[in-house]
Every structure is written in C-alpha cells, then in structure tokens.
Design a protein around this motif. Sequence first.
Motif, PDB file in Angstrom:
ATOM      1  N   PRO A  59     -31.255  43.025  24.992  1.00  0.00           N
ATOM      2  CA  PRO A  59     -31.463  43.507  26.369  1.00  0.00           C
ATOM      3  C   PRO A  59     -30.144  43.465  27.106  1.00  0.00           C
ATOM      4  CG  PRO A  59     -33.139  41.836  25.508  1.00  0.00           C
ATOM      5  CD  PRO A  59     -32.019  42.242  24.501  1.00  0.00           C
ATOM      6  N   PRO A  60     -29.761  44.288  28.212  1.00  0.00           N
ATOM      7  CA  PRO A  60     -28.633  44.211  28.813  1.00  0.00           C
ATOM      8  C   PRO A  60     -28.316  43.117  29.476  1.00  0.00           C
ATOM      9  CG  PRO A  60     -30.006  46.153  29.614  1.00  0.00           C
ATOM     10  CD  PRO A  60     -30.789  45.235  28.847  1.00  0.00           C
ATOM     11  N   ALA A  61     -29.348  41.922  30.013  1.00  0.00           N
ATOM     12  CA  ALA A  61     -29.058  40.784  30.277  1.00  0.00           C
ATOM     13  C   ALA A  61     -28.544  39.560  29.351  1.00  0.00           C
ATOM     14  CB  ALA A  61     -30.055  40.289  31.335  1.00  0.00           C
ATOM     15  N   ALA A  62     -28.675  40.147  28.096  1.00  0.00           N
ATOM     16  CA  ALA A  62     -28.421  39.133  27.066  1.00  0.00           C
ATOM     17  C   ALA A  62     -26.991  38.429  27.223  1.00  0.00           C
ATOM     18  CB  ALA A  62     -29.087  39.675  25.801  1.00  0.00           C
ATOM     19  N   GLY A  63     -26.825  37.274  27.283  1.00  0.00           N
ATOM     20  CA  GLY A  63     -25.418  36.747  26.934  1.00  0.00           C
ATOM     21  C   GLY A  63     -24.826  37.091  25.632  1.00  0.00           C
ATOM     22  N   PRO A  64     -23.701  37.011  25.633  1.00  0.00           N
ATOM     23  CA  PRO A  64     -22.726  37.535  24.138  1.00  0.00           C
ATOM     24  C   PRO A  64     -23.608  36.726  23.048  1.00  0.00           C
ATOM     25  CG  PRO A  64     -21.305  36.988  25.654  1.00  0.00           C
ATOM     26  CD  PRO A  64     -22.552  36.569  26.332  1.00  0.00           C
ATOM     27  N   LEU A  65     -23.911  35.727  22.940  1.00  0.00           N
ATOM     28  CA  LEU A  65     -24.418  34.770  21.853  1.00  0.00           C
ATOM     29  C   LEU A  65     -25.874  35.187  21.559  1.00  0.00           C
ATOM     30  CD1 LEU A  65     -23.528  33.206  19.482  1.00  0.00           C
ATOM     31  CD2 LEU A  65     -23.998  31.186  20.944  1.00  0.00           C
ATOM     32  N   ASP A  66     -26.524  35.361  22.775  1.00  0.00           N
ATOM     33  CA  ASP A  66     -27.773  35.769  22.831  1.00  0.00           C
ATOM     34  C   ASP A  66     -28.129  37.157  21.899  1.00  0.00           C
ATOM     35  OD1 ASP A  66     -29.199  33.387  23.729  1.00  0.00           O
ATOM     36  OD2 ASP A  66     -28.620  33.861  25.683  1.00  0.00           O
ATOM     37  N   ALA A  67     -27.108  38.078  22.458  1.00  0.00           N
ATOM     38  CA  ALA A  67     -26.969  39.481  21.746  1.00  0.00           C
ATOM     39  C   ALA A  67     -27.039  39.375  20.389  1.00  0.00           C
ATOM     40  CB  ALA A  67     -26.033  40.224  22.306  1.00  0.00           C
ATOM     41  N   VAL A  68     -26.048  38.386  19.938  1.00  0.00           N
ATOM     42  CA  VAL A  68     -25.868  38.130  18.286  1.00  0.00           C
ATOM     43  C   VAL A  68     -27.167  37.768  17.561  1.00  0.00           C
ATOM     44  CG1 VAL A  68     -24.633  36.990  16.589  1.00  0.00           C
ATOM     45  CG2 VAL A  68     -23.336  37.818  18.490  1.00  0.00           C
ATOM     46  N   ALA A  69     -27.738  36.786  18.402  1.00  0.00           N
ATOM     47  CA  ALA A  69     -29.129  36.156  17.892  1.00  0.00           C
ATOM     48  C   ALA A  69     -30.186  37.074  17.829  1.00  0.00           C
ATOM     49  CB  ALA A  69     -29.590  34.880  18.791  1.00  0.00           C
ATOM     50  N   GLY A 108     -21.471  33.650  15.617  1.00  0.00           N
ATOM     51  CA  GLY A 108     -22.405  34.273  14.949  1.00  0.00           C
ATOM     52  C   GLY A 108     -22.475  34.576  13.587  1.00  0.00           C
ATOM     53  N   THR A 109     -21.129  34.641  12.921  1.00  0.00           N
ATOM     54  CA  THR A 109     -21.071  34.501  11.382  1.00  0.00           C
ATOM     55  C   THR A 109     -21.296  33.273  10.888  1.00  0.00           C
ATOM     56  OG1 THR A 109     -19.299  36.195  11.762  1.00  0.00           O
ATOM     57  CG2 THR A 109     -19.366  34.742   9.606  1.00  0.00           C
ATOM     58  N   LEU A 110     -20.886  32.015  11.731  1.00  0.00           N
ATOM     59  CA  LEU A 110     -21.356  30.615  11.199  1.00  0.00           C
ATOM     60  C   LEU A 110     -22.929  30.664  11.217  1.00  0.00           C
ATOM     61  CD1 LEU A 110     -20.629  27.872  10.631  1.00  0.00           C
ATOM     62  CD2 LEU A 110     -20.646  27.439  13.059  1.00  0.00           C
ATOM     63  N   ILE A 111     -23.576  31.089  12.187  1.00  0.00           N
ATOM     64  CA  ILE A 111     -25.285  31.159  12.167  1.00  0.00           C
ATOM     65  C   ILE A 111     -25.757  31.724  11.094  1.00  0.00           C
ATOM     66  CG2 ILE A 111     -27.049  31.789  13.573  1.00  0.00           C
ATOM     67  CD1 ILE A 111     -25.347  31.029  16.100  1.00  0.00           C
TER      68      ILE A 111
END
Length: 189
Positions: A73-83, A151-154
């Motif tokens: 979603p456009p409103a997703a923060g960077p880490l949320d976009a990765v999630a 994101g890679t760590l996750i």
Amino acid sequence: MARWQPDAPGRLADAALDLFEEHGYENTTVIEIAERAGLTKSTFFRYFPDKREVLFGGGTVTGLLVEGIAAAPPAAGPLDAVADALDALGRTFFTVDRREFSGRRQAVLNANTELREREALKRIDLTASMIEALNRRGVPSVTARVAAKLGTLIWEIAYDQWIDTNNSEGFGPLARQALADVRAAGAVC
C-alpha cells in the motif's frame, strides 16, 4: 522419467539435490543431474548456467520480493513494505510443499563452502534489489538501505525457523514475528 513431463527446472533441482546428498556437491556432474531428471545436458543448460545455480531459484525470490514491495500500500512505511513483500513470498514461494526441499537444500549448502559463498552473494543481491525497489517507492537512500538490510535479517530469521522440521508455522507468520522481534530489539538497543 519421460522427457516430455512438465516442470523441467523443478525436476532438475530435485535430481540435483538428491545427487548432492548422495554423492556430495563436488562429486556430482551436470550430466548425472540431467540423466537423473530424465533430461539432456542441453536441457539443463537451458535453465541453469551451472550446477550451483540449480539450488538458487534463478532469482525467483528476489523478483517476488521486488514485486511485493512495489505492490505494498502507498501509505506503508519502508519496513512495512518489506514485511508485506515477505508475506507475499510466504504465500507464493515458501509454501508447505517446498519446506522439505528447502531444509534439505540448506543442509547441502551448509556442507559446502562454495555454495555458502554463493548463498551469501545471493543475499547481497537480494538486499540491493530491495533497496532499489524501496527507492522506486520514493524512500530516501539511507532509509531504504536500513529497511532492506533489516528485511534481509528478518528473512534469514524466518527462513531458518521455517525450514526447522520441528516447526509447522508458515513463512509469513514467522516473518511477521521476526519483524516484531527486530523492532523490539531496536527499541532496547
């Protein structure tokens, strides 16, 4: 196995994994892999440049992550976009039917220095691709780097748990838990 059967890349990967487990990576040839899969050497090279790459999915994971970041979603923060991308990866790639293969694959990688090095390079490429995908979303460079590396760590934490035979949880929920753990660790550091 008849040559006309579908999913030549999957058959080659299964054959390679079996042979790597039976004889070792170093002692297995492309011809043996192709023969075990019921295919020819030229068919092998149509899908893979060498025997290492048969275990690395040809960039499938990276492509799915990049698509998932773009579709967040456009409103997703960077880490949320990765999630969100990791969730999509769990739904489309790290499925229950791939768990056993993935665990066996990891054991073969762990037993071979050349394959571990290739895996490390693939993870660097994966991180770079996530950075680029986040930059395309308008995320500033430093923020994109941090989010992609986290994101890679996750991904690594979730993947290691997902291939564990004692675990029955799906990749997506494991990735979400790893995200929560990483965020919690960041709060106390």
